[in-house]
Motif scaffolding. Structure first.
Motif, mmCIF file in Angstrom:
data_model
loop_
_atom_site.group_PDB
_atom_site.id
_atom_site.type_symbol
_atom_site.label_atom_id
_atom_site.label_comp_id
_atom_site.label_asym_id
_atom_site.label_seq_id
_atom_site.Cartn_x
_atom_site.Cartn_y
_atom_site.Cartn_z
ATOM 1 N N TYR A 42 50.306 36.787 36.298
ATOM 2 C CA TYR A 42 48.858 36.910 36.137
ATOM 3 C C TYR A 42 48.242 35.548 35.834
ATOM 4 O O TYR A 42 47.227 35.175 36.420
ATOM 5 C CB TYR A 42 48.542 37.928 35.033
ATOM 6 C CG TYR A 42 47.106 37.883 34.564
ATOM 7 C CD1 TYR A 42 46.057 38.265 35.409
ATOM 8 C CD2 TYR A 42 46.789 37.423 33.284
ATOM 9 C CE1 TYR A 42 44.740 38.196 34.978
ATOM 10 C CE2 TYR A 42 45.485 37.354 32.846
ATOM 11 C CZ TYR A 42 44.456 37.738 33.703
ATOM 12 O OH TYR A 42 43.160 37.669 33.281
ATOM 13 N N ASP A 43 48.873 34.787 34.931
ATOM 14 C CA ASP A 43 48.386 33.445 34.621
ATOM 15 C C ASP A 43 48.288 32.577 35.867
ATOM 16 O O ASP A 43 47.283 31.909 36.095
ATOM 17 C CB ASP A 43 49.356 32.741 33.651
ATOM 18 C CG ASP A 43 49.075 33.125 32.217
ATOM 19 O OD1 ASP A 43 47.926 33.524 31.940
ATOM 20 O OD2 ASP A 43 50.002 33.032 31.380
ATOM 21 N N SER A 46 45.530 33.729 38.189
ATOM 22 C CA SER A 46 44.230 33.437 37.610
ATOM 23 C C SER A 46 43.885 31.958 37.782
ATOM 24 O O SER A 46 42.760 31.606 38.145
ATOM 25 C CB SER A 46 44.255 33.844 36.135
ATOM 26 O OG SER A 46 43.020 33.611 35.554
ATOM 27 N N ARG A 50 40.948 30.389 40.087
ATOM 28 C CA ARG A 50 39.997 29.489 39.474
ATOM 29 C C ARG A 50 39.841 28.212 40.300
ATOM 30 O O ARG A 50 38.727 27.737 40.539
ATOM 31 C CB ARG A 50 40.520 29.151 38.080
ATOM 32 C CG ARG A 50 39.533 28.443 37.244
ATOM 33 C CD ARG A 50 39.985 28.503 35.814
ATOM 34 N NE ARG A 50 39.112 27.676 35.028
ATOM 35 C CZ ARG A 50 39.121 27.653 33.710
ATOM 36 N NH1 ARG A 50 39.956 28.424 33.050
ATOM 37 N NH2 ARG A 50 38.289 26.888 33.060
ATOM 38 N N THR A 80 37.137 34.316 34.065
ATOM 39 C CA THR A 80 37.598 33.786 32.782
ATOM 40 C C THR A 80 37.051 34.585 31.595
ATOM 41 O O THR A 80 37.131 34.137 30.467
ATOM 42 C CB THR A 80 37.175 32.317 32.627
ATOM 43 O OG1 THR A 80 35.748 32.255 32.765
ATOM 44 C CG2 THR A 80 37.791 31.437 33.687
ATOM 45 N N ASP A 81 36.495 35.745 31.883
ATOM 46 C CA ASP A 81 35.912 36.539 30.795
ATOM 47 C C ASP A 81 36.985 36.904 29.772
ATOM 48 O O ASP A 81 38.026 37.473 30.122
ATOM 49 C CB ASP A 81 35.280 37.805 31.366
ATOM 50 C CG ASP A 81 34.510 38.570 30.309
ATOM 51 O OD1 ASP A 81 33.309 38.304 30.160
ATOM 52 O OD2 ASP A 81 35.119 39.412 29.611
ATOM 53 N N GLU A 82 36.725 36.617 28.503
ATOM 54 C CA GLU A 82 37.808 36.793 27.534
ATOM 55 C C GLU A 82 38.099 38.247 27.221
ATOM 56 O O GLU A 82 39.226 38.593 26.885
ATOM 57 C CB GLU A 82 37.571 35.957 26.264
ATOM 58 C CG GLU A 82 36.350 36.327 25.462
ATOM 59 C CD GLU A 82 36.283 35.521 24.154
ATOM 60 O OE1 GLU A 82 36.341 34.280 24.228
ATOM 61 O OE2 GLU A 82 36.180 36.139 23.090
ATOM 62 N N ASP A 85 40.124 39.514 30.303
ATOM 63 C CA ASP A 85 41.398 38.811 30.264
ATOM 64 C C ASP A 85 42.301 39.423 29.180
ATOM 65 O O ASP A 85 43.483 39.707 29.420
ATOM 66 C CB ASP A 85 41.104 37.327 29.959
ATOM 67 C CG ASP A 85 42.357 36.477 29.939
ATOM 68 O OD1 ASP A 85 42.926 36.283 31.031
ATOM 69 O OD2 ASP A 85 42.762 36.029 28.847
ATOM 70 N N ARG A 89 45.944 41.441 29.741
ATOM 71 C CA ARG A 89 47.178 41.025 29.045
ATOM 72 C C ARG A 89 47.748 42.162 28.194
ATOM 73 O O ARG A 89 48.956 42.375 28.152
ATOM 74 C CB ARG A 89 46.906 39.813 28.159
ATOM 75 C CG ARG A 89 46.674 38.558 28.988
ATOM 76 C CD ARG A 89 46.302 37.377 28.119
ATOM 77 N NE ARG A 89 45.823 36.309 28.972
ATOM 78 C CZ ARG A 89 46.597 35.530 29.717
ATOM 79 N NH1 ARG A 89 47.899 35.684 29.688
ATOM 80 N NH2 ARG A 89 46.080 34.603 30.489
ATOM 81 N N VAL A 103 45.291 44.271 36.536
ATOM 82 C CA VAL A 103 44.052 43.649 37.035
ATOM 83 C C VAL A 103 43.158 44.707 37.667
ATOM 84 O O VAL A 103 41.967 44.815 37.371
ATOM 85 C CB VAL A 103 44.391 42.546 38.071
ATOM 86 C CG1 VAL A 103 43.160 42.142 38.859
ATOM 87 C CG2 VAL A 103 45.007 41.340 37.372
ATOM 88 N N SER B 48 31.582 37.281 25.934
ATOM 89 C CA SER B 48 31.995 37.932 27.179
ATOM 90 C C SER B 48 30.799 38.315 28.039
ATOM 91 O O SER B 48 29.934 39.085 27.628
ATOM 92 C CB SER B 48 32.797 39.196 26.851
ATOM 93 O OG SER B 48 32.865 40.025 27.993
#
Lengths: 577, 90
Positions: A42-43, A46, A50, A80-82, A85, A89, A103, B48
């Motif tokens: 996934y990293d 992503s 990006r 990149t939305d935390e 994301d 995870r 995802v 977000s």
């Protein structure tokens, strides 16, 4: 063969098909590893996504296309939305999902959430989520970036299942003759893009990707919404002619659409728009208009089984007001009757719904419905320049009763400390002859009037405009109607109160000329009439219009009036050319 | 924890560009930053974009801005000024 769909951007294209298929990433074949391996996958995906998005954005920025660059900027934000994301995870770590599963689940859930939002601009963002999700999944499946629409093999008609924001952002406008998609309607992202680039487009053509192939020649008629795969020489020639006609008409419209409507002798005419919802598509022509002359509120009640609550109405009104800034928006309270069945409001069937319990009359009978709408309108009034208008007014009592209901709504809001614009203008629709004849009295009670010519013709000539048996008796050019309109204009003008026209007469250049001659200075119409009416306004002077109005008011029959107007109009346009 | 009520003044509310601006600015702080709608249980992470979009906060609404962390006071004051300032839309 012929296929059909919804024409969303007018025009005709004749050319070869380019079938654009965005392959669904093959995540079924994905072999998942341990949670740690999936997190690493996934990293990597992503980071790769990006890098792709940053490259796309920079390329557009250096080409000076800020608007398209912003689309990819917005995609980077989502990527990149935390919160998303973190959830992805967590799903990998705690539930043992594979990276693609995690995802897809998280993005799909948020896309579903956005698709239910009130605000159409937020709803549209769902497409961006799908787009970013696809990009991540492609990376995970180890697939290369898809074929880009920025490198098309010459001029083509683009045929696709659907176009995502990143597709249209990459679109090479020079090489796209037309667009056909399987999904989407007139408010979809693709439709908005097609219109802004003036690309003929027909959307919602079922299974078209399976029915056509790259290289095949087709005729796309985005006036009628049809696609043809076979034709004779004559047919081709007639489509070619139609294509040129549409282009000419569009060029003419463009020339006049943006102009300021001022008569030859320097009188500024307000040209306003009729709208029937708060949809962004309806608000697109806002920049070419002086306001909304008629905002029909019936859409709130249609196609649903529950009545719209105050908040929903408030949001819709507010959206339109914000789009118009300080320009007036004339909101007509509900004009509902027994002619159209509604699921959310059971109304007894009437023999004669146009003469029945409709509009204001229904509001008086069901005060709670009216009250909700009035509160919503008052609350929205602080967001712009709202004018409130009551339909189906037949007497001065009707006006007083409606104003009393408004006073109560104001008082209640005041007591609750909810703000509203105290100076909101209140007016009436003039569509019933009795109030037209009493216009001098009516003008003392209200701030403005708008003449609804469709109903005024219907009620003056006693013709049910929905009944095909009596269609010939429905005469738009009836001299009696022109005389009545003249009375209304005089009465309101004498008291310095604005009076406009929002019916079909205002959008037809022939009748609009008469209206100007009768002293009307505000015309409201559908978007398609804006350019032709502005063209008329720019070509005429008020003295000329006054003579025209006098002549038609002195005619004995509608036919006489129409013939005179047609002759005069041909003369006017000849002079112009 | 540090908190403050702010009223959204710009016409488009906390959508589109203002939402992006708010997120970008919030990310400059180390504290955890939340937006809370009074009269509801909804609480959202101000760093977000997807949360801001799905909250759909309109012009005229008053929301509570809360932060917890080493720079909580600074974060709330800075973001409150941004929101109350109308994001340059007014």
């Amino acid at each position: 063969m012929n296929y059909s769909g919804t024409a969303v951007s007018e025009g005709v294209a004749i050319g070869t098909v380019y079938l654009y298929q965005r392959a669904r990433p093959q995540i079924e074949a994905y072999s998942a590893g341990t949670p740690a391996e999936e997190a690493a996958a996934y990293d990597a995906a992503s980071l790769a996504a990006r890098a792709e998005l940053e490259t796309l954005r920079e390329r557009l920025l250096s080409a000076g296309d800020q608007e398209k660059a912003d689309i990819f900027g917005a995609h980077l934000e989502l990527l990149t939305d935390e919160v998303m994301d973190g959830e992805i995870r967590e799903a990998i770590r705690e539930e043992g999902l594979s990276a693609p599963q995690a995802v897809e689940r998280v993005f799909t859930a948020y896309a579903a959430l956005l698709s239910q939002m009130d605000d159409p601009l937020i709803r549209e963002r769902e497409m961006d989520l799908r787009d970013v999700c696809g990009r991540l999944l492609r990376g995970l499946a180890g697939e290369a970036e898809e074929p880009s629409l920025s490198r098309l093999p010459g001029p083509v008609i683009l045929v696709a299942e659907d176009l995502l924001p990143s597709d249209t952002a990459a679109l090479d406008r020079e090489h796209v003759l037309g667009i056909v998609t399987e999904v989407g309607g007139s408010t979809s992202h693709t439709a908005i893009i097609a219109r802004s680039h003036e690309i003929p487009a027909v959307l919602g053509v079922r299974e078209i990707c399976r029915l056509l192939h790259t290289g095949q020649e087709i005729i796309l008629d985005a006036v009628e919404g049809t696609i043809r795969t076979e034709w004779s020489e004559e047919e081709r020639a007639s489509y070619e002619k139609k294509r040129r006609q549409v282009l000419r008409r569009q060029a003419r419209a463009k020339q006049y659409l943006a102009c300021t409507p001022v008569t030859r002798d320097g009188v500024r005419i307000e040209v306003e728009l009729n709208i029937a919802s708060a949809d962004p598509k309806e608000l697109e022509p806002a920049r070419y208009t002086d306001g909304v002359g008629l905002f029909r509120s019936e859409f709130l009640y249609m196609g649903r089984d529950q009545l719209p609550d105050e908040e929903e109405q408030f949001q819709a009104y507010r959206r339109v007001l914000l789009a118009y800034g300080d320009r007036p928006v004339v909101l007509r309270t509900m004009d509902i009757g027994g002619d159209k069945p509604l699921e959310c409001l059971e109304l007894p069937k009437e023999d004669n719904p146009f003469l029945g319990n409709r509009a204001l009359r229904l509001c008086f009978q069901r005060p709670e419905l009216f009250h909700t709408q009035l509160r919503a309108a008052l609350r929205a009034s602080v967001f712009g320049n709202l004018w409130l208008m009551f339909p189906m007014v037949a007497s001065i009592e009707d006006i007083r009763r409606a104003k009393e209901a408004l006073r109560k709504a104001r008082e209640e809001l005041g007591a609750q400390g909810i703000p509203y614009a105290p100076g909101m203008k209140v007016g009436i629709m003039v569509e019933i002859p009795s109030i037209a004849l009493l216009a001098d009295k009516a003008a003392q009670e209200v701030d403005f009037a708008s003449i609804g010519t469709n109903d005024l013709v219907q009620y003056t000539t006693a013709v049910d405009r929905g009944n095909p048996e009596v269609r010939q008796y429905y005469q738009t050019f009836h001299p009696a109607v022109f005389r009545l309109i003249g009375m209304v204009v005089r009465a309101f003008s004498q008291q310095g109160k604005p009076v406009g026209v929002c019916g079909e007469m205002g959008g037809n250049p022939l009748t609009a000329a008469v209206l100007l001659g009768l002293g009307i200075r505000r015309l409201s119409m559908g978007a398609a009439s804006l350019a032709p009416i502005k063209e008329l306004v720019c070509a005429i002077d008020c003295e000329q219009a006054r003579e025209i109005a006098e002549t038609v008011c002195a005619c004995s029959t509608a036919q006489e009036a129409e013939e005179y107007l047609r002759g005069w109009f041909d003369h006017l346009i000849c002079q112009e050319e | 924890m540090y908190a403050k009520n702010v009223t959204v003044r710009n016409p488009s509310g906390l959508h589109a560009r203002p939402a992006s601006e708010l997120v970008a600015r919030a990310k400059q702080f180390r504290s955890k930053i939340l937006l809370h709608r009074p009269d509801s249980q909804v609480e959202g992470n101000a760093k977000s974009i997807i949360i801001l979009l799905s909250m759909g906060i309109h012009q005229g609404e008053t929301v509570e801005l809360m932060a917890e962390g080493p720079d909580e006071r600074e974060a709330v004051e800075d973001l409150a000024a941004l929101i109350e300032g109308g994001f340059g839309e007014i």
